[in-house]
Design a protein around this motif. Structure first.
Motif, short mmCIF file in Angstrom:
data_model
loop_
_atom_site.label_atom_id
_atom_site.label_comp_id
_atom_site.label_asym_id
_atom_site.label_seq_id
_atom_site.Cartn_x
_atom_site.Cartn_y
_atom_site.Cartn_z
N LEU A 122 53.26 57.84 76.33
CA LEU A 122 52.35 57.24 76.15
C LEU A 122 52.24 57.64 74.98
O LEU A 122 51.94 58.13 73.86
N TYR A 123 50.97 56.19 74.01
CA TYR A 123 51.60 55.32 72.76
C TYR A 123 50.14 54.48 72.70
O TYR A 123 50.10 54.17 73.93
N GLU A 124 49.76 54.88 71.22
CA GLU A 124 48.94 54.02 70.86
C GLU A 124 49.14 53.70 69.45
O GLU A 124 49.82 54.22 68.60
N ILE A 125 48.78 52.27 68.99
CA ILE A 125 49.11 52.15 67.48
C ILE A 125 47.10 52.05 67.11
O ILE A 125 46.76 51.08 67.01
N VAL A 126 47.07 52.49 65.87
CA VAL A 126 45.96 52.40 64.90
C VAL A 126 46.08 51.40 63.34
O VAL A 126 47.58 52.47 63.29
N PRO A 127 45.88 50.42 63.41
CA PRO A 127 46.13 49.37 62.32
C PRO A 127 45.99 50.54 61.10
O PRO A 127 44.68 50.78 61.10
N GLY A 128 46.52 50.05 59.95
CA GLY A 128 46.53 50.32 59.01
C GLY A 128 45.87 49.43 57.69
O GLY A 128 46.13 48.35 57.47
N VAL A 129 45.45 50.01 56.75
CA VAL A 129 46.09 49.28 55.28
C VAL A 129 46.91 48.60 54.00
O VAL A 129 47.76 49.62 54.25
N SER A 130 47.16 47.65 54.46
CA SER A 130 48.89 47.61 53.88
C SER A 130 49.19 47.64 52.30
O SER A 130 47.94 47.42 52.02
N SER A 131 49.92 47.93 51.76
CA SER A 131 50.04 47.81 50.57
C SER A 131 49.50 46.80 49.91
O SER A 131 48.87 46.14 48.26
N LEU A 132 49.72 45.52 50.45
CA LEU A 132 49.96 44.51 50.25
C LEU A 132 48.59 43.97 49.81
O LEU A 132 48.22 43.61 48.70
N PHE A 133 47.27 44.05 50.31
CA PHE A 133 46.27 43.86 50.27
C PHE A 133 45.56 45.46 49.11
O PHE A 133 44.89 44.52 48.32
N ALA A 134 45.96 46.06 49.21
CA ALA A 134 45.99 46.93 47.92
C ALA A 134 46.15 46.43 46.38
O ALA A 134 45.47 46.33 46.12
N ALA A 135 47.37 46.15 47.07
CA ALA A 135 48.22 45.38 45.39
C ALA A 135 46.94 44.09 45.56
O ALA A 135 46.82 43.84 43.97
N ALA A 136 46.66 43.50 46.29
CA ALA A 136 45.88 42.16 45.79
C ALA A 136 43.97 42.64 45.30
O ALA A 136 43.99 42.02 44.50
N ALA A 137 44.14 43.75 45.77
CA ALA A 137 43.22 44.10 45.02
C ALA A 137 43.20 44.43 44.07
O ALA A 137 42.13 44.28 42.87
#
Length: 269
Positions: A122-137
């Motif tokens: 069994l598994y589950e995926i929890v999304p995260g904040v990509s470095s792409l969006f941290a770079a844009a910020a």
């Protein structure tokens, strides 16, 4: 009326309540405060943690259980990781597989999921904040500026891991959309040469090293001078390249969304 899906879901929970599971967590780009609340909770509760030690900020794991087993995946291959996951889940334990950024982008997620499916884990995926969006910020940019670019291309140059020719940077550059290039700063000269086949030389470029970390570094320039700036700064890894007119300082064309004369279902003209 009986909801058959709800019944199946309850049965699934009963059947698997005592089984262990693996939770893939996007740990964000570096700043530990950018981990989602769900991801943070799973890390605190996990019996076993496998984390990408070459990229994940150790502070993300600071509040793990005292008796949690911790493995650094930088020193492991796929088979070794799956063996740890299988052994732990067979004992009914919770495994946190901690990726940097969001695991769906260059995270080798698909191969791990496939291995778990093959073993009925069994598994589950929890999304995260990509470095792409941290770079844009970090560069204070809206990547989809109205009437400038409404498309963001996420890609990487070919290296030790090949990529289809139809996805080469020079081919993608034909669109002149906003482009985010991972894993390319160590070959910045070649990347820029491919980009310049279709982007003008004065196209804005930003290179963001270790986005959201305390030692974050931002370089700004154009396709004409960014290679020299990167080489002078000695940046060779853990950096993203952002390219496109959406990064420019030109006056912004307002979006329709907030124009007074633009009506939609929540606001009359």
């Amino acid at each position: 009326m009986i909801n058959s899906k709800a019944l199946r879901d309850r049965q699934y929970i009963r059947d698997n309540s005592k089984k262990g599971r693996v939770v893939f967590i996007g740990a964000g780009p570096g700043d530990p405060e950018l981990v989602t609340r769900k991801g943070y909770r799973i890390i605190k509760e996990a019996d076993v943690i496998i984390y990408a030690g070459s990229l994940v900020n150790p502070e993300v794991l600071a509040e793990h259980k005292r008796d949690a087993e911790i493995f650094n995946s930088a020193h492991m291959n796929l088979e070794e990781m799956v063996e740890v996951m299988e052994k732990a889940t067979q004992q009914g334990l919770l495994v946190a597989r901690v990726h940097t950024g969001d695991p769906s982008i260059y995270g080798a997620l698909a191969e791990q999921i496939q291995a778990l499916r093959n073993r009925n884990i069994l598994y589950e995926i929890v999304p995260g904040v990509s470095s792409l969006f941290a770079a844009a910020a970090a560069v204070e940019a809206e990547l989809t500026r109205p009437e400038v670019s409404q498309t963001v291309i996420i890609t990487r140059p070919a290296g030790r891991t090949p990529k289809p020719e139809r996805e080469s940077i020079k081919y993608l550059a034909q669109h002149q959309a906003t482009m985010c290039i991972f894993l390319g700063v160590n070959m910045i000269e070649n990347v820029v040469l491919e980009l310049k086949e279709h982007y003008p030389e004065d196209t804005p470029v930003a290179v963001v090293k270790r986005a959201s970390w305390p030692d974050q570094e931002v370089l700004r320039g154009t396709l004409k001078d960014i290679t020299a700036k990167v080489e002078a700064a000695g940046i060779k890894k853990t950096a993203l390249i952002l390219v496109g007119e959406a990064l420019s300082d030109d006056p912004v064309v307002p979006s329709k969304l907030y124009q007074a004369g633009f009506s939609h279902e929540y606001r009359d003209q």
